[in-house]
Design a protein around this motif. Sequence first.
Motif, mmCIF file in Angstrom:
data_model
loop_
_atom_site.group_PDB
_atom_site.id
_atom_site.type_symbol
_atom_site.label_atom_id
_atom_site.label_comp_id
_atom_site.label_asym_id
_atom_site.label_seq_id
_atom_site.Cartn_x
_atom_site.Cartn_y
_atom_site.Cartn_z
ATOM 1 N N CYS A 42 0.844 -1.221 0.000
ATOM 2 C CA CYS A 42 0.000 0.000 0.000
ATOM 3 C C CYS A 42 0.872 1.262 0.000
ATOM 4 O O CYS A 42 1.833 1.354 0.766
ATOM 5 C CB CYS A 42 -0.893 -0.027 1.241
ATOM 6 S SG CYS A 42 -1.694 1.550 1.592
ATOM 7 N N ILE A 43 0.516 2.233 -0.853
ATOM 8 C CA ILE A 43 1.276 3.495 -0.921
ATOM 9 C C ILE A 43 0.505 4.657 -0.283
ATOM 10 O O ILE A 43 0.834 5.823 -0.489
ATOM 11 C CB ILE A 43 1.676 3.859 -2.373
ATOM 12 C CG1 ILE A 43 0.421 3.947 -3.272
ATOM 13 C CG2 ILE A 43 2.694 2.865 -2.923
ATOM 14 C CD1 ILE A 43 0.693 4.554 -4.649
ATOM 15 N N ASP A 44 -0.553 4.339 0.446
ATOM 16 C CA ASP A 44 -1.260 5.350 1.245
ATOM 17 C C ASP A 44 -1.867 6.460 0.385
ATOM 18 O O ASP A 44 -1.817 7.636 0.748
ATOM 19 C CB ASP A 44 -0.288 5.962 2.271
ATOM 20 C CG ASP A 44 -1.020 6.669 3.403
ATOM 21 O OD1 ASP A 44 -2.179 6.317 3.667
ATOM 22 O OD2 ASP A 44 -0.426 7.577 4.012
ATOM 23 N N CYS A 45 -2.470 6.054 -0.747
ATOM 24 C CA CYS A 45 -3.054 7.088 -1.618
ATOM 25 C C CYS A 45 -4.387 7.602 -1.079
ATOM 26 O O CYS A 45 -4.893 8.606 -1.548
ATOM 27 C CB CYS A 45 -3.229 6.555 -3.036
ATOM 28 S SG CYS A 45 -4.642 5.447 -3.218
ATOM 29 N N ASP A 46 -5.000 6.863 -0.145
ATOM 30 C CA ASP A 46 -6.238 7.302 0.525
ATOM 31 C C ASP A 46 -7.517 6.906 -0.223
ATOM 32 O O ASP A 46 -8.617 7.043 0.312
ATOM 33 C CB ASP A 46 -6.208 8.824 0.767
ATOM 34 C CG ASP A 46 -7.406 9.335 1.572
ATOM 35 O OD1 ASP A 46 -7.735 8.713 2.592
ATOM 36 O OD2 ASP A 46 -8.014 10.336 1.170
ATOM 37 N N CYS A 100 -8.996 4.063 -1.064
ATOM 38 C CA CYS A 100 -9.887 3.048 -0.474
ATOM 39 C C CYS A 100 -10.648 3.638 0.703
ATOM 40 O O CYS A 100 -11.811 3.294 0.929
ATOM 41 C CB CYS A 100 -9.108 1.809 -0.064
ATOM 42 S SG CYS A 100 -7.804 2.100 1.144
ATOM 43 N N SER A 156 -2.914 1.891 4.620
ATOM 44 C CA SER A 156 -4.316 1.619 4.953
ATOM 45 C C SER A 156 -4.447 0.191 5.461
ATOM 46 O O SER A 156 -3.644 -0.678 5.102
ATOM 47 C CB SER A 156 -5.203 1.790 3.715
ATOM 48 O OG SER A 156 -5.425 3.144 3.467
ATOM 49 N N CYS A 163 -7.665 0.627 -6.415
ATOM 50 C CA CYS A 163 -6.335 0.666 -5.779
ATOM 51 C C CYS A 163 -5.212 0.648 -6.834
ATOM 52 O O CYS A 163 -5.143 -0.264 -7.654
ATOM 53 C CB CYS A 163 -6.192 -0.528 -4.836
ATOM 54 S SG CYS A 163 -4.557 -0.583 -4.067
ATOM 55 N N THR A 205 -2.098 0.032 -6.617
ATOM 56 C CA THR A 205 -0.998 -0.925 -6.429
ATOM 57 C C THR A 205 -1.495 -2.352 -6.213
ATOM 58 O O THR A 205 -0.716 -3.221 -5.832
ATOM 59 C CB THR A 205 -0.151 -0.492 -5.208
ATOM 60 O OG1 THR A 205 -1.054 -0.134 -4.132
ATOM 61 C CG2 THR A 205 0.725 0.693 -5.535
#
Length: 294
Positions: free
Chosen positions: A22-26, A28, A43, A65, A67
């Motif tokens: 997870c790259i924490d893109c927000d 989801c 996340s 998502c 990734t």
Amino acid sequence: MALRELRLRENVAGDFFVDNTCIDCDLCRQIAPDTFSSFGDQSIVYRQPETPQQQFAALKALVTCPTASIGTEKHHSAREAVAAYPELVDGNVYFCGFASESSYGASSYLIVRPEGNVLVDSPRFASPLVKRIDEMGGVRTMFLTHRDDVADHEKWAGRFNAERIIHRDDATRSLASIEHLISGRDAVELDKELLAIPTPGHTRGHTVLLYRNRFLFSGDHLWWSEAYDALNASRSVCWYSWPEQTRSMERLLDYRFEWVLPGHGRRVHLSSSLMREQLEACVSRMKRLSRAAS
Ligand code: SF4
């Protein structure tokens, strides 16, 4: 697809999980807030979906998502979640889902218009999305807010013979062949409904798009912050110039809009008067930050 062996320990037990890619893109957390939450800089699943609606939202997050970090223990058909995109935001403006890792999971949007659709920033070039957008009239124009969120722009432009637009100051070597380069600091009327407003700061050539004086596609210039419960910009992700970004923000006070639709960060819909109040407060905070730093 997410890998079970990379499943984050902090996920609640059960079917859906996030793995450590997870790259924490927000995204989801925006799409399925009943299921996903933030944990550190990633996340996790904090509650398993219980209702059909929660499961559908979790599957849309899985599809979006960038990734492929969301997985399930059981088999689920994602067919309906895939078909949900582009998803209506308001009027004739859609969120594309299918985020791309190369734009760090930035949101992209589609404006559907009889005179030709506009794709704002680039989603992943995923065949179900390409097919659906084709059915919705294809893409006539691709507006790229800045150099970071361009993802699969070449494939989209090639597939639909679309004209791409970006500011000259962000047309780095790989973007130099883009068809329409905007120059200078003055707003450019692309047609009667579309206004490109240069907003240097996040990057030198960052430009936002105002549609029908209602929708502001703000790229990484401006977004709604859940943490501050306010319109916000962040110095920590300002790659070019914070004073320039502050001046760009102040110039936006000349315009009216009700929606802020960003690349990263949350969307928001307010009355134009409340939006102006929020924007004024944001400019004041930015100026205070500049003074504190000098
Ligand atoms: S959408 Fe994917 S990459 Fe983005 S925060 Fe959620 S799990 Fe992480």
